[in-house]
Design an enzyme around this catalytic site. Structure first.
Site, PDB file in Angstrom:
ATOM      1  N   GLY A  16      64.492  40.493  18.311  1.00 11.20           N
ATOM      2  CA  GLY A  16      63.573  39.946  17.581  1.00 11.20           C
ATOM      3  C   GLY A  16      64.312  38.578  16.736  1.00 11.20           C
ATOM      4  CB  ALA A  17      67.227  36.642  17.132  1.00 13.44           C
ATOM      5  CG  ASN A  18      61.075  35.642  17.220  1.00 14.26           C
ATOM      6  OD1 ASN A  18      61.399  36.559  17.708  1.00 14.26           O
ATOM      7  ND2 ASN A  18      59.806  35.143  16.749  1.00 14.26           N
ATOM      8  N   GLY A  20      62.076  36.373  11.148  1.00 12.24           N
ATOM      9  CA  GLY A  20      62.481  37.633   9.767  1.00 12.24           C
ATOM     10  C   GLY A  20      63.653  37.788   9.708  1.00 12.24           C
ATOM     11  N   GLY A  22      65.671  39.389  11.823  1.00 15.17           N
ATOM     12  CA  GLY A  22      66.477  39.038  13.086  1.00 15.17           C
ATOM     13  C   GLY A  22      67.061  37.552  13.182  1.00 15.17           C
ATOM     14  CB  SER A 146      60.720  51.622   8.321  1.00 14.83           C
ATOM     15  OG  SER A 146      59.582  51.344   7.207  1.00 14.83           O
ATOM     16  CE1 TYR A 172      56.873  49.642  11.703  1.00 10.33           C
ATOM     17  CE2 TYR A 172      56.900  50.636   9.471  1.00 10.33           C
ATOM     18  CZ  TYR A 172      57.283  49.864  10.476  1.00 10.33           C
ATOM     19  OH  TYR A 172      58.569  48.890  10.111  1.00 10.33           O
TER      20      TYR A 172
END
Length: 302
Positions: A16-18, A20, A22, A146, A172
């Site tokens: 998820g490095a694209n 936020g 990450g 979370s 979630y």
């Protein structure tokens, strides 16, 4: 804001490095000297994130690789590619996730989307990358959970929400409690087997990212933003990434540690409280066994 210690010589995967936390984690790990693999689902967004990494440190060793955690075939392809190209992996940051989908969506493998993306995908990725991690002298796995996990439960009778009415936040929460169990049981496995691997967990408090947009907007013609920001304290990604960076990079972080913002929703990272359910090692072990069967992955023998 947390200062990342020197990472020279370490190879790190950030999922998820694209965007936020990450994206921020990848940028700061690369700035600290790490070779960073930005694991992303969207190649165009990955290219944008890589450009930001290189703008921060032009000589950074960084690359984009495609990974869709909602597709176990993609997870295997990603892990196989790393296995061919790397001799070892020093750090895995399980950061990617989806939050608050308005209805029950399915992954490519037929699992409830939040459960599959937030837990089953990272679980499979972690197990598939363990041989590379164990080839490193001081390997680490940091998994993002979370604060919602505090009130969550694991329903082994209906992990995919097929038999009961779909509840967005309960689904979630279950996925993020499972992430915490992933981190804690991996720490226990490492201890029992004498591995040098350190497994930690973190939560970002209330950090404003596209996580609050992407999930709630699914199936909508216009983007929907879940935004309690007018009444709750919150942080931007540079501050919110502090907990997972501490979990991933601090040499003093012990295996099994759990970090979060000082004031719960905001603040500098520090050890976070684990409630009784979070410390339920028997449930964590049971979930690990179930997830091995579901994903057809297992830890290395020995």
């Amino acid at each position: 804001m947390y200062t990342v210690p020197d990472q020279t010589g370490r190879t790190v995967v950030v999922t998820g490095a694209n965007s936020g936390t990450g994206r921020e984690a990848a940028k700061r790990l690369a700035a600290a000297g790490a070779r960073v693999v930005l694991a992303v689902r969207n190649p165009d967004k990955g290219a944008d994130a890589l450009a930001e990494v290189l703008a921060t440190r032009p000589d950074a060793q960084a690359e984009v690789r495609i990974l869709d955690l909602a597709d176990l075939t993609s997870v295997r392809t990603f892990a196989d590619g790393l296995g061919r190209d790397l001799g070892r992996l020093d750090t895995l940051v399980n950061n990617a996730g989806v939050m608050a989908t308005p209805q029950r969506y399915r992954t490519a493998d037929g699992h409830e989307l939040q459960w599959g993306t937030n837990f089953l995908g990272p679980f499979a990725l972690t197990n598939l990358l363990l041989p590379l991690l164990l080839a490193a002298p001081a390997p680490r796995v940091a998994t993002m959970t979370s604060g919602v996990a505090n009130a969550a439960r694991i329903d082994f009778t209906d992990l995919d929400w097929e038999r009961r009415p779909y509840r967005t936040w309960a689904a979630y929460g279950q996925s993020k409690l499972a992430d915490l169990y992933l981190a804690r049981h991996l720490a226990h496995l490492a201890g029992r087997r004498g591995w040098a691997l350190v497994s930690t967990a973190a939560h970002p408090g209330f950090t404003r990212t596209n996580l609050q947009v992407t999930g709630p907007s699914m199936g909508k013609e216009q983007p929907v933003r879940w935004s309690p920001g007018s009444i709750l304290p919150s942080m931007e990604a540079p501050e919110g990434a502090g907990s997972v960076l501490l979990a991933a990079a601090d040499p003093a972080a012990p295996s099994g540690a759990y970090y979060g913002p000082r004031f719960g929703l905001t603040g500098d990272p520090r050890p976070a409280r684990l409630n009784r359910r979070m410390r339920d090692d028997a449930t964590a072990a049971r979930l690990w066994s179930v997830a091995e069967e579901i994903t057809s992955t297992a830890v290395p023998v020995g």
